[in-house]
Motif scaffolding. Structure first.
Motif, mmCIF file in Angstrom:
data_model
loop_
_atom_site.group_PDB
_atom_site.id
_atom_site.type_symbol
_atom_site.label_atom_id
_atom_site.label_comp_id
_atom_site.label_asym_id
_atom_site.label_seq_id
_atom_site.Cartn_x
_atom_site.Cartn_y
_atom_site.Cartn_z
ATOM 1 N N LYS A 7 54.291 47.682 69.136
ATOM 2 C CA LYS A 7 55.021 48.501 70.098
ATOM 3 C C LYS A 7 56.332 47.824 70.484
ATOM 4 C CE LYS A 7 54.603 50.710 74.614
ATOM 5 N NZ LYS A 7 53.732 50.925 75.795
ATOM 6 N N CYS A 11 60.105 49.262 69.917
ATOM 7 C CA CYS A 11 61.016 49.429 71.055
ATOM 8 C C CYS A 11 62.361 48.759 70.789
ATOM 9 C CB CYS A 11 60.386 48.829 72.316
ATOM 10 S SG CYS A 11 59.016 49.792 72.995
ATOM 11 N N GLY A 91 58.891 55.157 71.680
ATOM 12 C CA GLY A 91 58.813 53.723 71.945
ATOM 13 C C GLY A 91 60.049 53.106 72.551
ATOM 14 N N GLN A 93 62.396 51.789 75.349
ATOM 15 C CA GLN A 93 62.192 51.431 76.744
ATOM 16 C C GLN A 93 63.551 51.278 77.412
ATOM 17 O OE1 GLN A 93 59.655 48.051 77.230
ATOM 18 N NE2 GLN A 93 58.147 48.804 75.798
#
Length: 310
Positions: A7, A11, A91, A93
């Motif tokens: 993850k 990101c 994903g 952020q």
């Protein structure tokens, strides 16, 4: 590979996809090259992120949402709200109300939700909380540089264990070192208030200030060359101009998995040069040749100079 690790990789790739869409600066191109070189999986992750971003931008155009840019080096916003929503699911952020970390050897550049930009040094932790009244970042560890988008109605505040630094539209770095805080202003002016103080101190472009719980305040004025060297880590570089070998080794040891140990008899020798932050071995070999001294490169450490008795 752990899900959290995957993850985080996706990101980071998504953040680079957004940055590439708006156009990379020369410094950002260097940082992207370093990021890609650090892990063979990153190239594939970047390709996937670019595909998601392209699809999101296309969706935004179908909804007749115009694209605009915010800030000097800001994130795409406004009409791309729909695209941002798509990317969050994939994903991305965008830094808003979250905990962000870098690992050893990682220098991370990303756009923030308000159009500001942050660059985090190795082993840094930020906790970001935005509200209608304030943009607040708690620096829990490490060092970060901020290029702040102007918003007079919402001050941009960076808080450490020993100080708070407030800016409206400027660029500055904050470093948390144990019980002390170091601030360097590369553009504009910031207000600084130490823990327990009732008054703010102003620090303008070129200014450096260090606050420590147990020592007197240290304030100095840096010329452009010193600021450039001080913030060279943003581009994956260590620029040395007269530091001792022990000081230089300490800089490299922030990043690499193999620490450099310098023999006492050469620890105070002065060093000049420009090196990649992850090239501790190249730095050590160059200085071993320059000083005609011994070097030992092991899996777990690099020894520079005679280590008799170690």
């Amino acid at each position: 590979m752990a899900v959290d690790s995957q993850k985080a990789l996706e990101c980071e790739a998504a953040e680079w996809a957004v940055a590439m869409d708006r156009g990379l600066t020369p410094d950002e191109r260097i940082s992207l090259d370093l990021w890609l070189a650090g892990d063979p999986r990153r190239q594939g992750a970047l390709v996937r992120a670019q595909a998601v971003w392209a699809a999101a931008v296309g969706a935004a155009h179908l909804k007749s949402a115009p694209r605009r840019r915010i800030g000097r080096r800001g994130v795409l916003a406004g009409g791309l709200a729909a695209s941002v929503a798509v990317l969050v699911g994939a994903g991305v952020q965008f830094v808003r109300g979250q905990n962000v970390r870098t690992v050893r050897g990682e220098v991370r550049r990303f756009p923030m939700a308000d159009g500001s930009e942050a660059v985090m040094n190795s082993q840094t932790q930020l906790v970001v909380r935005y509200s209608e009244a304030q943009r607040r970042i708690d620096l829990r560890a490490g060092e970060a540089w901020f290029d702040v988008a102007k918003d007079a109605g919402r001050p941009f505040v960076v808080a450490t264990s020993t100080a708070t630094v407030t800016a409206v539209g400027t660029a500055f770095s904050v470093r948390e070192i144990g019980d002390s805080t170091e601030v360097v202003v590369s553009e504009g002016t910031v207000r600084i208030r130490g823990e327990g103080d009732s008054r703010d101190m102003l620090l303008s472009e070129g200014g450096s200030l260090r606050l420590d719980k147990r020592k007197p305040m240290q304030r100095s004025q840096l010329d452009p060359g010193r600021i450039r060297r001080r913030l060279a880590w943003r581009d994956g570089l260590i620029m040395l101009d007269g530091e001792t070998l022990s000081e230089a080794a300490a800089e490299f040891n922030q990043y690499g998995s193999r620490p450099i140990r310098v023999a006492p008899e050469i620890a105070e020798r002065r060093v000049v040069g420009v090196f990649r932050i992850l090239d501790a071995e190249g730095f050590a070999r160059a200085n071993a040749e320059l000083l005609s001294t011994r070097i030992e490169v092991h899996d777990h450490e690099i020894l520079l100079g005679s280590m008799t008795g170690s």
